[in-house]
Design a protein around this motif. Structure first.
Motif, mmCIF file in Angstrom:
data_model
loop_
_atom_site.group_PDB
_atom_site.id
_atom_site.type_symbol
_atom_site.label_atom_id
_atom_site.label_comp_id
_atom_site.label_asym_id
_atom_site.label_seq_id
_atom_site.Cartn_x
_atom_site.Cartn_y
_atom_site.Cartn_z
ATOM 1 N N THR A 24 0.876 -1.160 0.000
ATOM 2 C CA THR A 24 0.000 0.000 0.000
ATOM 3 C C THR A 24 0.915 1.212 0.000
ATOM 4 O OG1 THR A 24 -1.637 -1.214 1.306
ATOM 5 C CG2 THR A 24 -1.877 1.193 1.188
ATOM 6 N N LEU A 25 0.795 2.024 -1.044
ATOM 7 C CA LEU A 25 1.648 3.197 -1.178
ATOM 8 C C LEU A 25 1.015 4.397 -0.500
ATOM 9 C CD1 LEU A 25 2.752 2.649 -4.876
ATOM 10 C CD2 LEU A 25 3.887 1.897 -2.787
ATOM 11 N N GLN A 46 -2.926 0.241 -4.116
ATOM 12 C CA GLN A 46 -2.614 -1.150 -3.810
ATOM 13 C C GLN A 46 -1.878 -1.754 -4.995
ATOM 14 O OE1 GLN A 46 -3.621 -2.922 -0.907
ATOM 15 N NE2 GLN A 46 -4.115 -0.897 -0.139
ATOM 16 N N VAL A 47 -0.695 -2.285 -4.762
ATOM 17 C CA VAL A 47 0.096 -2.915 -5.815
ATOM 18 C C VAL A 47 0.781 -4.150 -5.244
ATOM 19 C CG1 VAL A 47 0.503 -0.763 -7.076
ATOM 20 C CG2 VAL A 47 2.138 -1.500 -5.365
ATOM 21 N N ALA A 83 1.152 0.132 -14.057
ATOM 22 C CA ALA A 83 2.412 -0.391 -13.527
ATOM 23 C C ALA A 83 3.584 0.490 -13.948
ATOM 24 C CB ALA A 83 2.634 -1.826 -13.998
ATOM 25 N N PRO A 84 3.960 1.442 -13.082
ATOM 26 C CA PRO A 84 5.118 2.274 -13.421
ATOM 27 C C PRO A 84 6.410 1.476 -13.332
ATOM 28 C CG PRO A 84 4.438 2.710 -11.185
ATOM 29 C CD PRO A 84 3.431 1.756 -11.770
ATOM 30 N N THR A 88 5.581 10.213 8.875
ATOM 31 C CA THR A 88 4.519 9.974 7.907
ATOM 32 C C THR A 88 4.650 8.579 7.303
ATOM 33 O OG1 THR A 88 4.484 12.322 7.367
ATOM 34 C CG2 THR A 88 3.440 10.827 5.783
ATOM 35 N N LEU A 89 3.582 7.792 7.386
ATOM 36 C CA LEU A 89 3.546 6.473 6.774
ATOM 37 C C LEU A 89 3.424 6.630 5.267
ATOM 38 C CD1 LEU A 89 3.287 3.358 7.151
ATOM 39 C CD2 LEU A 89 0.818 3.713 7.161
ATOM 40 N N ILE A 90 4.408 6.104 4.522
ATOM 41 C CA ILE A 90 4.366 6.225 3.063
ATOM 42 C C ILE A 90 4.326 4.880 2.351
ATOM 43 C CG2 ILE A 90 5.463 8.491 3.034
ATOM 44 C CD1 ILE A 90 8.037 7.098 2.097
ATOM 45 N N LEU A 91 4.535 3.785 3.104
ATOM 46 C CA LEU A 91 4.603 2.475 2.481
ATOM 47 C C LEU A 91 4.286 1.401 3.502
ATOM 48 C CD1 LEU A 91 5.605 0.689 0.018
ATOM 49 C CD2 LEU A 91 7.875 0.823 1.072
ATOM 50 N N ARG A 92 3.479 0.431 3.103
ATOM 51 C CA ARG A 92 3.226 -0.736 3.937
ATOM 52 C C ARG A 92 3.416 -1.965 3.062
ATOM 53 N NH1 ARG A 92 0.891 -1.745 8.740
ATOM 54 N NH2 ARG A 92 0.300 -3.915 9.007
ATOM 55 N N LEU A 93 4.241 -2.901 3.523
ATOM 56 C CA LEU A 93 4.510 -4.140 2.791
ATOM 57 C C LEU A 93 4.063 -5.316 3.652
ATOM 58 C CD1 LEU A 93 8.101 -3.217 1.627
ATOM 59 C CD2 LEU A 93 6.077 -3.366 0.166
#
Length: 95
Positions: A24-25, A30-31, A48-49, A88-93
């Motif tokens: 989650t970016l 969602q990717v 898809a970048p 700041t939350l910027i990414l969740r894996l």
């Protein structure tokens, strides 16, 4: 955040597993991401970048896509990692 080529010393080294992570970016996108040892990322998403990553002493930097470069300090969770830029939350894996 200093970058390094010695990814074995970075929390990011644990991302190179050959499997996709649910991500989650920062804008809620969602990717699915697979981090490769050569610094490339395989992306599964509607849009898809082309992304690359670089390990840092305490996390990673992602380059590419509409957001340019974003760097995060990685912290382990029960299911993966969260990435913070300051507070700041910027990414969740997650697995």
């Amino acid at each position: 955040m200093a970058t390094t080529t010695a990814i074995a010393e970075s929390p990011a080294s644990q991302l190179v597993t050959g499997e996709f992570w649910s991500a989650t970016l920062n804008r809620g996108q969602q990717v699915r991401l697979k981090f490769n040892a050569d610094g490339t990322i395989d992306v599964r998403a509607l849009f898809a970048p082309r992304l690359t990553w670089t390990a840092t002493d305490d996390g990673l930097c992602l380059t590419g896509g509409p957001g340019g470069t974003m760097c995060a300090t990685l912290f382990p969770t029960e299911t993966g990692f969260i990435g913070l830029d300051g507070e700041t939350l910027i990414l969740r894996l997650d697995r």
